[in-house]
Design a protein around this motif. Sequence first.
Motif, short mmCIF file in Angstrom:
data_model
loop_
_atom_site.label_atom_id
_atom_site.label_comp_id
_atom_site.label_asym_id
_atom_site.label_seq_id
_atom_site.Cartn_x
_atom_site.Cartn_y
_atom_site.Cartn_z
N SER A 77 0.84 -1.19 0.00
CA SER A 77 0.00 0.00 0.00
C SER A 77 0.88 1.24 0.00
CB SER A 77 -0.89 -0.03 1.24
OG SER A 77 -1.66 1.14 1.33
N ASP A 78 0.43 2.27 -0.70
CA ASP A 78 1.09 3.57 -0.65
C ASP A 78 0.13 4.65 -1.12
OD1 ASP A 78 1.12 3.82 -3.51
OD2 ASP A 78 3.14 3.02 -3.65
N GLU A 79 0.62 5.87 -1.18
CA GLU A 79 -0.13 6.97 -1.77
C GLU A 79 0.68 7.41 -2.97
OE1 GLU A 79 -0.78 9.95 1.20
OE2 GLU A 79 -2.04 8.63 2.39
N ARG A 80 0.00 7.69 -4.08
CA ARG A 80 0.71 8.05 -5.29
C ARG A 80 -0.13 8.95 -6.17
NH1 ARG A 80 1.38 2.27 -8.13
NH2 ARG A 80 2.51 2.01 -6.22
N LEU A 81 0.58 9.64 -7.07
CA LEU A 81 -0.09 10.44 -8.09
C LEU A 81 -0.33 9.53 -9.29
CD1 LEU A 81 2.01 13.71 -7.96
CD2 LEU A 81 -0.40 13.52 -7.44
N ILE A 82 -1.55 9.53 -9.79
CA ILE A 82 -1.83 8.78 -11.01
C ILE A 82 -2.12 9.77 -12.13
CG2 ILE A 82 -2.69 6.73 -9.80
CD1 ILE A 82 -5.57 7.69 -10.62
N ARG A 83 -1.89 9.33 -13.35
CA ARG A 83 -2.12 10.19 -14.51
C ARG A 83 -3.42 9.77 -15.19
NH1 ARG A 83 -0.89 10.13 -20.14
NH2 ARG A 83 -0.03 8.05 -19.90
N ARG A 93 -4.91 6.67 -2.74
CA ARG A 93 -4.43 5.60 -1.87
C ARG A 93 -4.45 4.34 -2.73
NH1 ARG A 93 -1.37 3.94 1.93
NH2 ARG A 93 -2.02 5.67 3.22
N PHE A 94 -3.29 3.72 -2.90
CA PHE A 94 -3.14 2.53 -3.72
C PHE A 94 -2.94 1.32 -2.79
CE2 PHE A 94 0.03 -0.46 -5.40
CZ PHE A 94 -0.65 -0.95 -6.50
N VAL A 109 -4.61 -8.05 -7.54
CA VAL A 109 -5.83 -7.25 -7.38
C VAL A 109 -5.40 -5.94 -6.73
CG1 VAL A 109 -8.08 -7.07 -6.27
CG2 VAL A 109 -7.26 -9.29 -7.09
N MET A 110 -5.82 -4.82 -7.35
CA MET A 110 -5.44 -3.51 -6.85
C MET A 110 -6.66 -2.63 -6.68
SD MET A 110 -2.15 -2.82 -9.29
CE MET A 110 -2.86 -3.58 -10.75
N SER A 111 -6.54 -1.69 -5.74
CA SER A 111 -7.59 -0.68 -5.59
C SER A 111 -6.95 0.70 -5.57
CB SER A 111 -8.40 -0.92 -4.31
OG SER A 111 -7.62 -0.65 -3.16
N PHE A 112 -7.71 1.66 -6.05
CA PHE A 112 -7.29 3.05 -6.13
C PHE A 112 -8.41 3.90 -5.55
CE2 PHE A 112 -5.04 0.78 -9.35
CZ PHE A 112 -3.81 1.40 -9.50
N ALA A 113 -8.13 4.62 -4.47
CA ALA A 113 -9.15 5.47 -3.84
C ALA A 113 -8.65 6.91 -3.80
CB ALA A 113 -9.43 4.98 -2.42
N PRO A 114 -9.38 7.84 -4.40
CA PRO A 114 -8.97 9.24 -4.37
C PRO A 114 -8.88 9.75 -2.94
CG PRO A 114 -10.85 8.93 -5.83
CD PRO A 114 -10.65 7.65 -5.09
N HIS A 138 7.06 8.37 -0.26
CA HIS A 138 7.52 7.02 0.08
C HIS A 138 8.49 7.03 1.26
CE1 HIS A 138 5.88 6.11 -3.91
NE2 HIS A 138 5.59 4.98 -3.33
N GLY A 139 8.66 8.19 1.93
CA GLY A 139 9.47 8.28 3.12
C GLY A 139 10.96 8.35 2.86
N ARG A 140 11.37 8.64 1.63
CA ARG A 140 12.79 8.71 1.30
C ARG A 140 13.38 10.04 1.73
NH1 ARG A 140 11.37 6.65 -4.48
NH2 ARG A 140 11.41 4.41 -4.18
N THR A 141 14.65 10.00 2.10
CA THR A 141 15.39 11.23 2.41
C THR A 141 15.83 11.87 1.11
OG1 THR A 141 17.54 10.12 2.45
CG2 THR A 141 16.28 10.17 4.54
#
Length: 186
Positions: A77-83, A93-94, A109-114, A138-141
């Motif tokens: 699971s993560d949060e991402r920008l989709i095109r 929310r992916f 199986v995937m879900s995408f929630a705005p 993604h929590g990267r420095t």
Amino acid sequence: MDETDLLLMAFQEAPVGIVLTEDRTIRACNATFARLFGHPESALIGQSFRLLYETEREFEEIRDIGLAPLRDSGTYSDERLIRRIDGTRLWVRFRARTLTPETPLARLVMSFAPLPRPAAATVALTPRERDVVSGLAHGRTSKEIARHLGLSPRTIEDVRARLLRKFEVRNVTELLTRLTGPGISG
């Protein structure tokens, strides 16, 4: 209406986009998924998930992010920008669950929630800003983002500072909170 019809209706009208892929090819999706990306449902079935990414590089990098967790736990699971098809971006929310942990992408199986955000003005992000926001989400420095993108940490710090000014926020947490939701375009 029989039970099968009810299940199909629930799938089609779920409040989140749902998609089943086999080896990154769309095999089934619901109407909500198609609407999120702005494509007709029929145009998505049988297509590579590559259709939903701007570049081949982005397509490959996004795939690699969740492979280890999918192998280990079967979920990611993560949060991402989709095109979207019109080029606009949507923060979602992916979530993913593999049905084949030994080869996670064989059947997924995937879900995408705005994700909602306050009614803020639509702001365009440059490709570099999108890369940095994605890394931060993604929590990267800055050093990790720089290494990932093949840039200097100073370049990432400059982009990060520009984003803080652009969105009038004090830190990365506020920036990511501000960016969660629709209204981001690229």
